[in-house]
Design a protein around this motif. Sequence first.
Motif, mmCIF file in Angstrom:
data_model
loop_
_atom_site.group_PDB
_atom_site.id
_atom_site.type_symbol
_atom_site.label_atom_id
_atom_site.label_comp_id
_atom_site.label_asym_id
_atom_site.label_seq_id
_atom_site.Cartn_x
_atom_site.Cartn_y
_atom_site.Cartn_z
ATOM 1 N N ALA A 26 0.854 -1.184 0.000
ATOM 2 C CA ALA A 26 0.000 0.000 0.000
ATOM 3 C C ALA A 26 0.894 1.239 0.000
ATOM 4 C CB ALA A 26 -0.886 -0.006 1.245
ATOM 5 N N LEU A 27 0.377 2.334 -0.505
ATOM 6 C CA LEU A 27 1.104 3.596 -0.490
ATOM 7 C C LEU A 27 0.667 4.389 0.736
ATOM 8 C CD1 LEU A 27 3.003 5.665 -1.815
ATOM 9 C CD2 LEU A 27 1.015 6.550 -3.036
ATOM 10 N N PHE A 28 1.622 4.784 1.561
ATOM 11 C CA PHE A 28 1.332 5.644 2.706
ATOM 12 C C PHE A 28 1.617 7.075 2.278
ATOM 13 C CE2 PHE A 28 2.484 8.150 6.367
ATOM 14 C CZ PHE A 28 1.467 7.849 7.260
ATOM 15 N N PHE A 29 0.597 7.928 2.345
ATOM 16 C CA PHE A 29 0.734 9.330 1.971
ATOM 17 C C PHE A 29 0.336 10.157 3.190
ATOM 18 C CE2 PHE A 29 -0.939 13.143 -0.398
ATOM 19 C CZ PHE A 29 0.297 13.589 -0.842
ATOM 20 N N ALA A 30 1.315 10.771 3.829
ATOM 21 C CA ALA A 30 1.094 11.459 5.098
ATOM 22 C C ALA A 30 -0.039 12.487 5.048
ATOM 23 C CB ALA A 30 2.393 12.100 5.590
ATOM 24 N N PRO A 31 -0.133 13.356 4.040
ATOM 25 C CA PRO A 31 -1.239 14.320 4.045
ATOM 26 C C PRO A 31 -2.617 13.652 4.065
ATOM 27 C CG PRO A 31 0.451 15.031 2.517
ATOM 28 C CD PRO A 31 0.830 13.637 2.957
ATOM 29 N N ALA A 32 -2.775 12.531 3.367
ATOM 30 C CA ALA A 32 -4.067 11.832 3.371
ATOM 31 C C ALA A 32 -4.349 11.248 4.758
ATOM 32 C CB ALA A 32 -4.077 10.726 2.320
ATOM 33 N N GLN A 33 -3.314 10.733 5.428
ATOM 34 C CA GLN A 33 -3.493 10.165 6.764
ATOM 35 C C GLN A 33 -3.827 11.254 7.776
ATOM 36 O OE1 GLN A 33 -3.658 6.947 7.288
ATOM 37 N NE2 GLN A 33 -4.064 7.162 9.442
ATOM 38 N N ILE A 34 -3.184 12.406 7.649
ATOM 39 C CA ILE A 34 -3.480 13.523 8.550
ATOM 40 C C ILE A 34 -4.926 13.975 8.360
ATOM 41 C CG2 ILE A 34 -2.960 15.960 9.023
ATOM 42 C CD1 ILE A 34 0.006 15.213 8.439
ATOM 43 N N LYS A 35 -5.370 14.062 7.115
ATOM 44 C CA LYS A 35 -6.759 14.450 6.835
ATOM 45 C C LYS A 35 -7.734 13.445 7.445
ATOM 46 C CE LYS A 35 -9.934 15.533 3.102
ATOM 47 N NZ LYS A 35 -10.125 15.633 1.656
ATOM 48 N N LYS A 36 -7.419 12.154 7.301
ATOM 49 C CA LYS A 36 -8.274 11.105 7.864
ATOM 50 C C LYS A 36 -8.355 11.236 9.379
ATOM 51 C CE LYS A 36 -8.632 6.043 8.280
ATOM 52 N NZ LYS A 36 -9.097 6.102 9.636
ATOM 53 N N ARG A 37 -7.211 11.399 10.029
ATOM 54 C CA ARG A 37 -7.197 11.509 11.487
ATOM 55 C C ARG A 37 -7.896 12.776 11.963
ATOM 56 N NH1 ARG A 37 -7.343 6.622 12.648
ATOM 57 N NH2 ARG A 37 -5.447 5.470 12.271
ATOM 58 N N ALA A 38 -7.756 13.864 11.241
ATOM 59 C CA ALA A 38 -8.454 15.100 11.610
ATOM 60 C C ALA A 38 -9.963 14.901 11.520
ATOM 61 C CB ALA A 38 -8.009 16.246 10.707
ATOM 62 N N THR A 39 -10.409 14.145 10.521
ATOM 63 C CA THR A 39 -11.829 13.830 10.388
ATOM 64 C C THR A 39 -12.281 12.900 11.511
ATOM 65 O OG1 THR A 39 -11.729 14.087 7.987
ATOM 66 C CG2 THR A 39 -13.579 12.800 8.870
ATOM 67 N N ASP A 40 -11.482 11.857 11.795
ATOM 68 C CA ASP A 40 -11.835 10.878 12.835
ATOM 69 C C ASP A 40 -11.837 11.495 14.226
ATOM 70 O OD1 ASP A 40 -11.859 8.983 10.810
ATOM 71 O OD2 ASP A 40 -9.970 8.044 11.404
ATOM 72 N N TRP A 41 -10.826 12.279 14.543
ATOM 73 C CA TRP A 41 -10.609 12.742 15.900
ATOM 74 C C TRP A 41 -10.975 14.207 16.128
ATOM 75 C CZ3 TRP A 41 -4.890 10.770 15.734
ATOM 76 C CH2 TRP A 41 -4.882 9.385 15.794
ATOM 77 N N GLY A 42 -10.999 14.985 15.065
ATOM 78 C CA GLY A 42 -11.143 16.427 15.204
ATOM 79 C C GLY A 42 -9.767 17.073 15.292
ATOM 80 N N GLY A 43 -9.698 18.337 14.903
ATOM 81 C CA GLY A 43 -8.419 19.040 14.856
ATOM 82 C C GLY A 43 -7.714 19.151 16.189
ATOM 83 N N ALA A 44 -8.470 19.461 17.254
ATOM 84 C CA ALA A 44 -7.856 19.639 18.568
ATOM 85 C C ALA A 44 -7.253 18.335 19.082
ATOM 86 C CB ALA A 44 -8.886 20.175 19.563
ATOM 87 N N GLU A 45 -7.986 17.225 18.897
ATOM 88 C CA GLU A 45 -7.469 15.928 19.348
ATOM 89 C C GLU A 45 -6.255 15.506 18.535
ATOM 90 O OE1 GLU A 45 -7.070 12.402 21.571
ATOM 91 O OE2 GLU A 45 -8.091 14.290 21.989
#
Length: 154
Positions: free
Chosen positions: A82-101
């Motif tokens: 699989a290709l790991f692309f940091a910006p996509a993972q950051i976007k996913k985590r921001a959606t999952d957790w919210g920006g503050a978390e």
Amino acid sequence: TSARNVAFTRKLGVYDDVCDYDQVATLDATIPAVYVDMSGDAALRTAIHTHFGDRLAYSCSVGGTHWEALAGGGALPGPRPALFFAPAQIKKRATDWGGAELQARLGAAWEAAQPMLAGSVHVVEQQGTDAVLAVYRSLLAGDVAPRDGHVLRF
């Protein structure tokens, strides 16, 4: 890691074991493994997939430090890389957790890494086009020490 970086990587004190690329065949292939590919080296990826086969639980491509040996995944035993692309993972985590978390977790991870980094990484700050070009050429030639983290400004 590469043979020239084994001592540095061991000194970090965060790995149970460290071996160089030529030692893949000595790893215990009966133990499930995960491969996080920083090098992009097609021959190394093939060796790891062939050695572990179905015991390779996950394989992802993160980087391409071995730019001269880059190649696609092709038909490999085990999981499709699989290709790991940091910006996509950051976007996913921001959606999952919210920006503050997300920021809180990043801060906690950074704090946890500080003891290792403090004694192991040397920040080298330079400025100007000539400095950027010199570091770039040194990286391509493999002449940059593994402990040096370069911060370059124009």
